[in-house]
Structures are given as C-alpha cells and as structure tokens.
Scaffold this active site. Structure first.
Site, PDB file in Angstrom:
ATOM      1  N   ASP A 108       0.868  -1.175   0.000  1.00 47.63           N
ATOM      2  CA  ASP A 108       0.000   0.000   0.000  1.00 47.63           C
ATOM      3  C   ASP A 108       0.906   1.227   0.000  1.00 47.63           C
ATOM      4  O   ASP A 108       1.946   1.223   0.666  1.00 47.63           O
ATOM      5  CB  ASP A 108      -0.899   0.000   1.249  1.00 47.63           C
ATOM      6  CG  ASP A 108      -2.112   0.898   1.101  1.00 47.63           C
ATOM      7  OD1 ASP A 108      -1.941   2.138   1.006  1.00 47.63           O
ATOM      8  OD2 ASP A 108      -3.245   0.372   1.079  1.00 47.63           O
TER       9      ASP A 108
ATOM     10  N   TYR B  34     -14.263   7.312 -12.968  1.00 51.60           N
ATOM     11  CA  TYR B  34     -14.011   6.206 -12.037  1.00 51.60           C
ATOM     12  C   TYR B  34     -14.505   4.884 -12.634  1.00 51.60           C
ATOM     13  O   TYR B  34     -13.761   3.897 -12.711  1.00 51.60           O
ATOM     14  CB  TYR B  34     -14.681   6.463 -10.692  1.00 51.60           C
ATOM     15  CG  TYR B  34     -14.722   5.237  -9.807  1.00 51.60           C
ATOM     16  CD1 TYR B  34     -13.545   4.624  -9.376  1.00 51.60           C
ATOM     17  CD2 TYR B  34     -15.936   4.662  -9.417  1.00 51.60           C
ATOM     18  CE1 TYR B  34     -13.575   3.479  -8.576  1.00 51.60           C
ATOM     19  CE2 TYR B  34     -15.972   3.529  -8.624  1.00 51.60           C
ATOM     20  CZ  TYR B  34     -14.792   2.945  -8.222  1.00 51.60           C
ATOM     21  OH  TYR B  34     -14.828   1.806  -7.448  1.00 51.60           O
TER      22      TYR B  34
ATOM     23  N   PHE C   6     -21.360  -3.652  -5.152  1.00 51.54           N
ATOM     24  CA  PHE C   6     -22.371  -2.626  -4.972  1.00 51.54           C
ATOM     25  C   PHE C   6     -21.951  -1.815  -3.734  1.00 51.54           C
ATOM     26  O   PHE C   6     -20.771  -1.554  -3.571  1.00 51.54           O
ATOM     27  CB  PHE C   6     -23.757  -3.272  -4.918  1.00 51.54           C
ATOM     28  CG  PHE C   6     -24.219  -3.636  -6.324  1.00 51.54           C
ATOM     29  CD1 PHE C   6     -25.219  -2.928  -6.954  1.00 51.54           C
ATOM     30  CD2 PHE C   6     -23.578  -4.653  -7.039  1.00 51.54           C
ATOM     31  CE1 PHE C   6     -25.591  -3.214  -8.264  1.00 51.54           C
ATOM     32  CE2 PHE C   6     -23.937  -4.952  -8.348  1.00 51.54           C
ATOM     33  CZ  PHE C   6     -24.957  -4.229  -8.961  1.00 51.54           C
TER      34      PHE C   6
ATOM     35  N   PHE D  61      -7.012  -4.431  -4.669  1.00 55.62           N
ATOM     36  CA  PHE D  61      -7.950  -3.426  -4.152  1.00 55.62           C
ATOM     37  C   PHE D  61      -7.443  -1.994  -4.354  1.00 55.62           C
ATOM     38  O   PHE D  61      -8.175  -1.046  -4.072  1.00 55.62           O
ATOM     39  CB  PHE D  61      -8.166  -3.628  -2.647  1.00 55.62           C
ATOM     40  CG  PHE D  61      -8.712  -4.967  -2.261  1.00 55.62           C
ATOM     41  CD1 PHE D  61     -10.060  -5.244  -2.355  1.00 55.62           C
ATOM     42  CD2 PHE D  61      -7.863  -5.970  -1.800  1.00 55.62           C
ATOM     43  CE1 PHE D  61     -10.567  -6.486  -1.992  1.00 55.62           C
ATOM     44  CE2 PHE D  61      -8.355  -7.211  -1.424  1.00 55.62           C
ATOM     45  CZ  PHE D  61      -9.709  -7.477  -1.529  1.00 55.62           C
TER      46      PHE D  61
END
Length: 333
Positions: free
Chosen positions: A31, A141, A170, A73
């Site tokens: 990260d 995006y 979602f 992610f």
C-alpha cells in the site's frame, strides 16, 4: 496460498487480510498509504509501502514472497473526484494495474482477483443488475475500472496461464464484527459512516440528496453488502480462479434499501437522533440500483451472512463508537 493484497491498508483490503488469515492463507500487504492506514494491518502480516506504478519494486516483492495470487484493491474510488481530475484516476487505477500486470508477468504470478465496481454499469435501464447488463459507465471512475476489466480479458486470452476473477461491488458497508477493523476515509462520502459521524457529533448533519425519486419514500435505493461477506467472496473467487479463464460476478445482497430506511436503521441501532438535511438531487444518481448476485451463489457457493441493513449498521456502530477519530495516524513502516 501466499496472497499479495494490493491496497491492503484500505477499508476493504484490511478486512480481506483478516478473512484470508482466518481461511489459512498467508497475506502480504502493499500500500502506498495515500489513503490507507498502517494501523489497519495486523502486526504479523508482512507490509511493504510501495506504489503499483513502481513495477520494479512490485516484481521484487512478488518474487521474494513467492506470491500465488494477487487481490487487487488498490484504487482511487471517489466519483466526484474522478470527474474533477480524470487523469489522476486513469493513471492510478488503469495505468497502475498495467504496471502490476507487467510485474506479475515478470514474476510468474498467474492469478488475480480484481476489485471492480457496479459503476461500470452506469445507469442501467432495468434492475436487478445482472452480469449481462451492458456496461456503460458515466464517470471516469467507472471507466477506469471497465478499462481494466477489458485489459484483463485481453491478458487472459493472450497468456494461457493467466486467470482472473473480477468482482463488481455494490455499496460496501459495515465493519469487522469483532471490532478489529473499521472504516476510515478522508473525506468520508459513504452514507452509513456519515450518519454515524453525525450521531457522534463529528459532523453537523448529513444531506439527503433528493426526496422526489420514483421510489416508495422518494429517496434513492441502493444494495448494501457487508464488507466481510464481500471479502469471503474474494477468498472463494481466488480458490476458483483457473488458468485461461476470466470470470465476472456481481456482489450484493440482491435487494435495496432507501436512504431514509438507512437513516431509520441508524436511529434504531444507536438509539439517538440522526441530524439530516434535505438537499436537491445530484446529477447522475439513479433512483434504484441493486444486484442480481445469483451467479456467484450458484457457481461458487457464496452466500451473504448479512441480508438486512440493521445488523450491518450495528457492526459499523461498534467500530465508530470505539474509534470516533478513526485509526491512529500512519507511522513509518
């Protein structure tokens, strides 16, 4: 498996790390800490502060840690920000993934579970949304994620050993049930955290954008999936990933809750008044969006534990009440 969790200091990535540990896998986190939190990563998990655009560094980590699969992610995820600064999103989300794929190719890592989004569908003509619903994103995006899906499909076709599962989320919500991990964004744009922060007095009030939609109470309806259920799906997807295959699945609970229903759930769970304001509609907000998640349930046996909004809110309230200021400030790795 040895699993590289790219963006593992972020909200979803940090929860995925814990789910991987419980499932007996070995997560390794990278990260850049731009919006992630070092304190969100368990101390026993290897951590590298690195950016996906640094292909050489990522290749070294993949080889050094003998990575079997990447859970990806790492992304910027604010729709409004993407409208204001689209290049930032295409560089970070799309080009960053290309660099990651180059590193994976060099290191011989052949599996990826990709964090995609329902934003790739745009404003669909019908709900529930299936995986066959046309993908017509309406903001940078969503386009940055759809471009990646298309690139991944090309890679699967070109490189026979490569396998990918793309998961289209979602509205992800909630926090770890044991309170070990939570949600801490700056700025915070998600509805449930903003409502809880308003209850705690950390923001003045939450604006509801539009009360004249063609829905039962006039407010927008969305599908809320608990973050741990979502991460359990990632583990199943990783274990089902096969060379030469690209699979895509929706992740939601298959029903929607209106904004006012979420407000009422927060009121019930916290036992406190929720300060709200009524504002005009925002451009691009569809009235109703919810998933048909039957495909992943049939093919991978995934089943969400949380299917009602109140228990999801309860897990978030547990975190926010204990951590009203979020995680401690990042420290050097």
């Amino acid at each position: 498996m040895n699993v590289l969790v790219a963006g593992g200091a972020g909200y979803i990535g940090a929860h995925a790390v814990r789910v991987l540990l419980r499932a007996g896998h070995r997560p390794v986190v990278i990260d850049n800490l731009f919006r992630g939190h070092r304190a969100a990563i368990p101390p026993e998990v290897p951590f590298y502060q690195a950016d996906l655009l640094d292909r050489e560094a990522i290749t070294t980590i993949l080889r050094q840690e003998a990575i079997d699969c990447v859970m990806h992610f790492a992304a910027l995820a604010y729709v409004g920000e993407s409208m204001e600064n689209p290049l930032r999103y295409y560089v970070n989300n799309t080009a960053g993934t290309i660099r990651l794929l180059e590193a994976m190719t060099e290191a011989g890592t052949a599996r990826m579970v990709f964090s995609s989004t329902c934003a790739t569908y745009g404003e669909p003509a019908q709900v529930p949304i299936t995986e066959e619903t046309p993908q017509h994103p309406i903001n940078p995006y969503g386009r940055s994620k759809l471009f990646v899906e298309q690139i991944l499909q090309d890679c699967v076709r070109a490189y026979g050993h490569f396998g990918v599962v793309s998961l289209r989320y979602f509205n992800v919500a909630g926090c770890a049930e044991d309170g070990s991990c939570g949600e801490d964004h700056t700025p915070e744009t998600h509805l449930i955290p903003r409502l809880l922060l308003a209850v705690l007095g950390r923001i003045e009030a939450v604006t509801i954008f539009g009360t004249d939609y063609p829905t039962p109470d006039g407010t927008c309806v969305r599908d809320y999936i608990h973050v741990d259920d979502l991460c359990e799906a990632h583990v199943l997807a990783m274990e089902a990933c096969r060379p030469g295959q690209f699979r895509a699945y929706n992740l939601g609970i298959g029903r929607g809750y209106s904004v006012l229903e979420v407000v009422e759930a927060v009121r019930q769970v916290t036992g406190r008044d929720v300060p709200i304001r009524i504002g005009p509609r925002r451009p691009g907000d569809a009235a109703i969006l919810f998933a048909d998640a039957g495909k992943i349930q049939r093919e991978l046996g995934w089943k969400p534990k949380f299917t009602a909004i109140e228990p999801i809110v309860e897990t978030a309230w547990h975190w926010f009440r204990a951590n009203p200021a979020g995680y401690p400030k990042n420290t050097s790795s």
